[in-house]
Design a protein around this motif. Structure first.
Motif, PDB file in Angstrom:
ATOM      1  N   THR A 248       0.816  -1.222   0.000  1.00 13.11           N
ATOM      2  CA  THR A 248       0.000   0.000   0.000  1.00 13.11           C
ATOM      3  C   THR A 248       0.848   1.269   0.000  1.00 13.11           C
ATOM      4  OG1 THR A 248      -0.107  -0.104   2.421  1.00 13.11           O
ATOM      5  CG2 THR A 248      -1.927  -1.106   1.195  1.00 13.11           C
ATOM      6  N   LYS A 249       2.167   1.100  -0.043  1.00 13.26           N
ATOM      7  CA  LYS A 249       3.106   2.230  -0.025  1.00 13.26           C
ATOM      8  C   LYS A 249       2.872   3.127   1.201  1.00 13.26           C
ATOM      9  CE  LYS A 249       3.605   2.380  -5.073  1.00 13.26           C
ATOM     10  NZ  LYS A 249       3.503   3.202  -6.300  1.00 13.26           N
ATOM     11  N   SER A 250       2.595   2.476   2.319  1.00 15.82           N
ATOM     12  CA  SER A 250       2.356   3.222   3.553  1.00 15.82           C
ATOM     13  C   SER A 250       3.658   3.755   4.131  1.00 15.82           C
ATOM     14  CB  SER A 250       1.660   2.328   4.577  1.00 15.82           C
ATOM     15  OG  SER A 250       0.353   2.002   4.150  1.00 15.82           O
ATOM     16  N   LYS A 251       3.588   4.930   4.724  1.00 16.20           N
ATOM     17  CA  LYS A 251       4.779   5.570   5.289  1.00 16.20           C
ATOM     18  C   LYS A 251       4.830   5.497   6.812  1.00 16.20           C
ATOM     19  CE  LYS A 251       6.126   6.965   1.208  1.00 16.20           C
ATOM     20  NZ  LYS A 251       4.980   6.527   0.399  1.00 16.20           N
ATOM     21  N   THR A 252       3.754   5.012   7.429  1.00 21.35           N
ATOM     22  CA  THR A 252       3.764   4.821   8.878  1.00 21.35           C
ATOM     23  C   THR A 252       2.934   3.592   9.206  1.00 21.35           C
ATOM     24  OG1 THR A 252       3.366   5.906  11.039  1.00 21.35           O
ATOM     25  CG2 THR A 252       1.775   6.334   9.301  1.00 21.35           C
ATOM     26  N   VAL A 253       3.355   2.862  10.242  1.00 21.10           N
ATOM     27  CA  VAL A 253       2.655   1.642  10.649  1.00 21.10           C
ATOM     28  C   VAL A 253       2.290   1.732  12.114  1.00 21.10           C
ATOM     29  CG1 VAL A 253       4.787   0.419  11.243  1.00 21.10           C
ATOM     30  CG2 VAL A 253       2.738  -0.886  10.668  1.00 21.10           C
ATOM     31  N   PHE A 254       1.170   1.148  12.445  1.00 22.62           N
ATOM     32  CA  PHE A 254       0.691   1.043  13.832  1.00 22.62           C
ATOM     33  C   PHE A 254       0.499  -0.432  14.143  1.00 22.62           C
ATOM     34  CE2 PHE A 254      -2.699   0.126  16.725  1.00 22.62           C
ATOM     35  CZ  PHE A 254      -2.718   1.120  17.686  1.00 22.62           C
ATOM     36  N   PHE A 255       0.942  -0.853  15.346  1.00 23.00           N
ATOM     37  CA  PHE A 255       0.589  -2.195  15.807  1.00 23.00           C
ATOM     38  C   PHE A 255       0.336  -2.173  17.306  1.00 23.00           C
ATOM     39  CE2 PHE A 255       5.289  -2.282  15.866  1.00 23.00           C
ATOM     40  CZ  PHE A 255       5.543  -2.683  17.171  1.00 23.00           C
ATOM     41  N   ASN A 256      -0.482  -3.117  17.752  1.00 17.91           N
ATOM     42  CA  ASN A 256      -0.772  -3.272  19.177  1.00 17.91           C
ATOM     43  C   ASN A 256       0.275  -4.166  19.820  1.00 17.91           C
ATOM     44  OD1 ASN A 256      -3.463  -1.961  19.851  1.00 17.91           O
ATOM     45  ND2 ASN A 256      -4.029  -3.160  18.038  1.00 17.91           N
ATOM     46  N   LEU A 257       0.814  -3.720  20.936  1.00 22.37           N
ATOM     47  CA  LEU A 257       1.772  -4.521  21.689  1.00 22.37           C
ATOM     48  C   LEU A 257       1.097  -4.904  23.003  1.00 22.37           C
ATOM     49  CD1 LEU A 257       5.551  -3.609  22.105  1.00 22.37           C
ATOM     50  CD2 LEU A 257       4.318  -5.180  23.580  1.00 22.37           C
ATOM     51  N   TYR A 258       0.698  -6.162  23.086  1.00 17.83           N
ATOM     52  CA  TYR A 258      -0.032  -6.634  24.263  1.00 17.83           C
ATOM     53  C   TYR A 258       0.934  -7.152  25.323  1.00 17.83           C
ATOM     54  CZ  TYR A 258      -3.981  -6.378  21.059  1.00 17.83           C
ATOM     55  OH  TYR A 258      -4.915  -5.937  20.153  1.00 17.83           O
ATOM     56  N   ILE A 259       0.620  -6.857  26.572  1.00 15.96           N
ATOM     57  CA  ILE A 259       1.492  -7.258  27.677  1.00 15.96           C
ATOM     58  C   ILE A 259       1.576  -8.773  27.802  1.00 15.96           C
ATOM     59  CG2 ILE A 259       1.774  -7.166  30.187  1.00 15.96           C
ATOM     60  CD1 ILE A 259       2.610  -4.641  28.633  1.00 15.96           C
ATOM     61  N   SER A 260       0.532  -9.482  27.393  1.00 14.46           N
ATOM     62  CA  SER A 260       0.595 -10.953  27.436  1.00 14.46           C
ATOM     63  C   SER A 260       1.709 -11.469  26.525  1.00 14.46           C
ATOM     64  CB  SER A 260      -0.745 -11.561  27.032  1.00 14.46           C
ATOM     65  OG  SER A 260      -1.062 -11.222  25.695  1.00 14.46           O
ATOM     66  N   ASP A 261       1.974 -10.765  25.419  1.00 17.55           N
ATOM     67  CA  ASP A 261       3.079 -11.167  24.537  1.00 17.55           C
ATOM     68  C   ASP A 261       4.417 -10.980  25.245  1.00 17.55           C
ATOM     69  OD1 ASP A 261       1.479 -11.877  22.400  1.00 17.55           O
ATOM     70  OD2 ASP A 261       1.496  -9.873  21.531  1.00 17.55           O
ATOM     71  N   LEU A 262       4.536  -9.901  25.986  1.00 17.63           N
ATOM     72  CA  LEU A 262       5.776  -9.632  26.708  1.00 17.63           C
ATOM     73  C   LEU A 262       6.020 -10.650  27.814  1.00 17.63           C
ATOM     74  CD1 LEU A 262       8.125  -7.608  26.892  1.00 17.63           C
ATOM     75  CD2 LEU A 262       6.753  -6.282  28.498  1.00 17.63           C
ATOM     76  N   MET A 263       4.942 -11.213  28.346  1.00 22.02           N
ATOM     77  CA  MET A 263       5.049 -12.160  29.460  1.00 22.02           C
ATOM     78  C   MET A 263       5.116 -13.611  29.012  1.00 22.02           C
ATOM     79  SD  MET A 263       5.299 -10.252  32.029  1.00 22.02           S
ATOM     80  CE  MET A 263       5.208 -11.506  33.304  1.00 22.02           C
ATOM     81  N   ARG A 264       5.058 -13.879  27.725  1.00 13.91           N
ATOM     82  CA  ARG A 264       5.113 -15.266  27.232  1.00 13.91           C
ATOM     83  C   ARG A 264       6.435 -15.919  27.602  1.00 13.91           C
ATOM     84  NH1 ARG A 264       4.634 -14.863  21.191  1.00 13.91           N
ATOM     85  NH2 ARG A 264       5.349 -17.020  21.375  1.00 13.91           N
ATOM     86  N   LYS A 265       6.360 -17.151  28.052  1.00 11.58           N
ATOM     87  CA  LYS A 265       7.562 -17.887  28.463  1.00 11.58           C
ATOM     88  C   LYS A 265       7.832 -19.099  27.568  1.00 11.58           C
ATOM     89  CE  LYS A 265       8.274 -15.372  32.223  1.00 11.58           C
ATOM     90  NZ  LYS A 265       7.157 -14.445  32.122  1.00 11.58           N
ATOM     91  N   ASP A 266       7.077 -19.217  26.460  1.00 11.61           N
ATOM     92  CA  ASP A 266       7.215 -20.412  25.638  1.00 11.61           C
ATOM     93  C   ASP A 266       8.501 -20.416  24.824  1.00 11.61           C
ATOM     94  OD1 ASP A 266       6.249 -18.243  24.240  1.00 11.61           O
ATOM     95  OD2 ASP A 266       4.967 -19.415  22.901  1.00 11.61           O
ATOM     96  N   SER A 267       9.026 -19.225  24.487  1.00 11.53           N
ATOM     97  CA  SER A 267      10.271 -19.181  23.722  1.00 11.53           C
ATOM     98  C   SER A 267      10.853 -17.770  23.785  1.00 11.53           C
ATOM     99  CB  SER A 267      10.029 -19.573  22.254  1.00 11.53           C
ATOM    100  OG  SER A 267       9.169 -18.630  21.637  1.00 11.53           O
ATOM    101  N   GLY A 268      12.151 -17.680  23.517  1.00 14.44           N
ATOM    102  CA  GLY A 268      12.790 -16.381  23.386  1.00 14.44           C
ATOM    103  C   GLY A 268      12.783 -15.516  24.621  1.00 14.44           C
ATOM    104  N   VAL A 269      12.881 -16.122  25.789  1.00 25.24           N
ATOM    105  CA  VAL A 269      12.835 -15.344  27.034  1.00 25.24           C
ATOM    106  C   VAL A 269      14.191 -14.709  27.322  1.00 25.24           C
ATOM    107  CG1 VAL A 269      12.467 -15.471  29.533  1.00 25.24           C
ATOM    108  CG2 VAL A 269      10.993 -16.769  27.983  1.00 25.24           C
TER     109      VAL A 269
END
Length: 619
Positions: A248-269
Motif C-alpha cells: 500500500t506504499k504506507s509511510k507509517t505503521v501502527f501495531f498493538n503490543l499486548y502485555i501478554s506477549d511480553l510475558m510469554r515464556k514459551d520461547s525467546g525469554v
C-alpha cells in the motif's frame, strides 16, 4: 678536660671555663643551665550567647599546640572559631611557636529539627547522558546524626526511603545550596524514580526533609541522540505484515503490543535487571524484525501498549472487571510490586526499541482510555483517581522510553466522544479526560511533552459519509459545545490543542476506518481520500492511520467492512485510492470518487494544495 652538667643557681659563674677550653686545658669543669619561664598569652572567647567547652584553655604559650573544642548553644549549630568579629579568618588550632594574646569569636547558624519542609528542591532533572542533577536549598542547618545531607531514592507510592544514592557536606549557612550528580549507568530505575533530600537520624535510618520529585528532562539521559524520524507522508495503516505496508506504499505503521506477549515464556525469554530484581520477558523477536524492516524502508513505527486479560497479566490489574464490555485493563499503579514490574517492562521496551537499527518513534499508552470500563479498566474508582492512576503509568512510560531514545514521543489515546460520554458503563468525555490528564501530568512532573493519539471515527461508525449535513448540530467548530469531533470537524480538535497546549503537542490520527457496507465501495474510497487530504493539509496532524488492510469477519458481521480488500482478498475501490492518494499524481486516483460522492470537496479541505498532499507538511 672533663665537663659535667649540673644545675647552677645563677650566683657563681665560673668565668675561667671558656679560657680553659680555648687553651686545650684538660681539667674537668661543670656547666650550669639557666632557665627562663615561657611567656603565657591570654585567650579571650566571644561566645555570642553560647557556652564554652571546659576543655578550651584560657591561656597558651609558644610551646603549646592547642586544638579547640566546640562550644554549645541551644538551637544552634557551631560553625567555627574566628579571629575577627566579621568571621573572615577561621581558626581551629594554635600551632607551636605562636605568640600574642588571642580573641576568638564563635560563629553560629540556626539549627532546626528535621521536617518535610526543611529543604526545597530547585530541580531534579536529566542534564547530560546518564546524569541526573539535583539542586536544593536548605533554609537552615538541619539537625542530624552526622554532617551530611543525602540524596535519597524513595518509594513512588509510600514516599519512604528505599536507599541513599548520594551525599554532600552540610553548608553551614542559612539558605545553603546543595547539588548532587547521580550517574544512572546500570540503574534504569532512576529515570522513572522519585527523589528527595534526607538526613541520617541514626546508624541506618533516614528522614526526608524536602518535597519528593520525579526526574524531568529524561531525554537528556539518553545515549541515543538521533532526531525524531519524520516519514515521507502522513499515510499509514495498522499492520504486522511488512508486505501489507509495502503493498500500500504506507509511510507509517501502527501495531498493538499486548502485555501478554511480553510475558510469554514459551520461547525467546530474556532476563532483565531492574532495581535489584531480575525479570524474565519475551524477546518479542517478531516485532523486532518488523520494526527493523520498517526502519530500513523509511516507515515510521507507532506501537500501542495495552493490557489484555490473561493469566500472565492478572497480577498487573486491580481485579477482574464485572463488565462483559471490558477488552483491556489499566495498570494498578497503587500496588508497589505491580508498579515496579510495570516500570521494568517500560524500561525493557524502551531499551529494546530505542536503538538506531530498531526503534519505535511513537508510543501510545492504552486504547481510547476515556472509555474506562471498555479499554482501560482500573476498577470502580472516582474520575480523579482514574486520571491519577493513568497519569502515573503514562509518566513512567514517558521517562522510560525517552531516557533510552530522547526523540521518542508518547501519546494518550482518546475516542471521538468529545463532549459526550460513550456508551460504556464507566466512561468520560474525551475533552474532560484530556484536560484533567494535562493538569495532573504537569503537577506530577515538569516539562512532560505529552501528545494525543485520536480516533476520529465517524458518528455513527457504520456511516462513512462524514461530510454530509445530517446531525449538523453535533459537529460544530466550537470545542466547548460540539458533541463529537470526527474527520468532519477535525479542525476543531487541532485548533483547540494548539490554542490550549501549544503546537508542540502533536496529534496523530492513530485509528480511522470507513466501511463500504452502507453507501458502497465508492463512498468508502471517497471518505478515505477526503479524510486523508484534511489530515495532510493540517499542520497539527502528523499521521493518518487507517484500521484495516482487509475486511475482518467479526467486523463485517457488525456491518463494518473497513478493509481495502474484502475478506477474500479482492481489491475494493478504496485500495488504489489509498495506495496512491499521497503520491504526486494523487488526483488521478481520487478525484473521480471525490466528485461523484462529495461534490465540491476542495472547499472542505482548509489550506489545500497538491504539495501538501505528497509531502510531510508540518509547520
Amino acid at each position: 678536660m672533663q665537663i659535667s652538667d649540673t644545675e647552677n643557681d645563677g650566683t657563681s659563674p665560673d668565668i675561667s671555663t671558656d679560657k680553659a677550653i680555648a687553651a686545650g686545658d684538660t681539667t674537668a669543669i661543670t656547666l650550669y643551665a639557666i632557665w627562663e619561664k615561657a611567656s603565657e598569652y591570654k585567650i579571650t572567647y566571644k561566645l555570642n550567647k553560647g557556652k564554652n567547652n571546659t576543655a578550651n584553655p584560657k591561656t597558651y604559650t609558644s610551646e603549646d599546640e592547642i586544638k579547640f573544642k566546640k562550644p554549645t548553644r541551644s538551637g544552634y549549630h557551631f560553625v567555627g572559631w574566628y579571629t575577627d568579629s566579621k568571621y573572615k579568618n577561621q581558626i581551629s588550632v594554635i600551632e607551636k611557636g605562636s605568640e600574642g594574646s588571642l580573641t576568638l569569636y564563635a560563629k553560629w547558624t540556626k539549627e532546626i529539627s528535621p521536617s518535610a519542609k526543611a529543604a526545597s528542591l530547585d530541580y531534579v532533572k536529566g542534564t547530560k547522558v546518564n546524569t541526573i542533577t539535583v539542586s536544593a536549598t536548605v533554609s537552615n542547618y538541619v539537625k542530624s546524626s552526622d554532617g551530611y545531607y543525602y540524596l535519597v531514592y524513595v518509594d513512588s507510592n509510600s514516599g519512604k526511603v528505599k536507599k541513599t544514592v548520594g551525599k554532600v557536606k552540610k553548608p553551614e549557612k542559612a539558605k545553603g545550596k546543595i547539588t548532587f550528580k547521580l550517574n544512572i549507568s546500570g540503574h534504569p530505575e532512576y529515570a522513572q524514580g522519585k527523589f528527595a533530600i534526607g538526613i541520617k537520624k541514626s546508624k541506618s535510618a533516614y528522614s526526608v526533609i524536602s518535597p519528593k520529585s520525579y526526574v524531568s528532562n529524561p531525554e537528556k539521559l539518553s545515549t541515543n541522540t538521533a532526531a525524531y524520524f519524520v516519514p515521507g507522508t502522513k499515510k499509514g495503516i495498522q499492520a504486522t505484515d511488512i508486505n501489507e505496508l509495502t503493498d500500500t506504499k504506507s509511510k507509517t505503521v501502527f501495531f498493538n503490543l499486548y502485555i501478554s506477549d511480553l510475558m510469554r515464556k514459551d520461547s525467546g525469554v530474556e532476563t532483565y535487571k531492574y532495581n535489584g530484581k531480575t525479570y524474565h520477558f519475551n524477546g518479542l523477536y517478531g516485532y523486532v524484525y518488523l520494526v527493523q524492516q520498517c526502519n530500513a524502508k523509511g516507515i515510521q513505527v507507532t506501537a500501542q501498549i495495552s493490557i489484555d486479560r490473561n493469566a500472565s497479566t492478572q497480577s498487573f490489574i486491580t481485579g477482574n472487571s464485572p463488565y462483559a464490555e471490558t477488552a483491556y485493563y489499566g495498570w494498578n499503579t497503587d500496588n508497589s510490586t505491580t508498579r515496579q514490574t510495570m516500570e521494568a517492562m517500560f524500561a525493557y521496551l524502551g531499551e529494546k526499541f530505542g536503538k538506531n537499527n530498531c526503534y519505535i518513534s511513537n508510543w501510545i499508552l492504552g486504547n481510547e482510555v476515556n472509555s474506562a470500563s471498555g479499554y482501560y479498566y482500573v476498577g470502580n474508582v472516582s474520575f480523579s483517581k482514574f486520571i491519577s492512576m493513568y497519569s502515573e503509568a503514562f509518566r513512567c512510560l514517558y521517562n522510560a522510553v525517552k531516557s533510552s531514545r530522547g526523540s521518542s514521543k508518547v501519546f494518550i489515546c482518546l475516542d471521538n466522544c468529545w463532549n459526550q460520554k460513550n456508551a460504556f458503563t464507566i466512561c468520560y468525555s474525551a475533552r474532560s479526560t484530556l484536560e484533567s490528564f494535562a493538569a495532573k501530568i504537569s503537577d506530577m512532573q515538569k516539562d512532560v511533552n505529552w501528545n494525543l493519539a485520536y480516533h476520529a471515527y465517524n458518528q455513527p461508525l457504520s456511516d462513512s459519509q462524514f461530510w454530509s449535513g445530517a446531525n449538523a448540530s453535533m459537529f460544530t467548530s466550537d470545542a466547548n459545545t460540539t458533541t463529537f469531533i470526527t474527520m468532519r470537524n477535525i479542525q476543531t480538535l487541532t485548533d483547540y490543542v494548539k490554542n490550549r497546549f501549544g503546537s508542540n503537542t502533536r496529534i496523530i490520527l492513530s485509528e480511522q476506518g470507513f466501511s463500504s457496507t452502507y453507501g458502497g465501495q465508492a463512498n468508502q474510497a471517497a471518505a478515505i481520500a477526503l479524510a486523508y487530504y484534511k489530515a495532510a493539509c493540517n499542520p497539527m496532524i502528523d499521521a493518518f492511520i487507517i484500521r484495516s488492510y482487509k475486511d475482518e469477519a467479526h467486523e463485517v458481521a457488525q456491518g463494518l467492512a473497513m478493509g481495502l480488500k474484502d475478506a477474500n482478498g479482492k481489491k475494493k475501490t478504496a485500495y488504489n485510492v489509498f495506495k496512491n492518494m499521497d503520491s504526486s499524481n494523487s488526483l488521478k486516483y481520487t478525484e473521480k470518487v471525490l466528485k461523484s460522492q462529495v461534490g465540491n470537496w476542495k472547499s472542505l479541505v482548509p489550506g489545500y494544495s497538491t504539495g501538501k498532499i505528497s509531502s510531510m507538511y508540518r509547520k
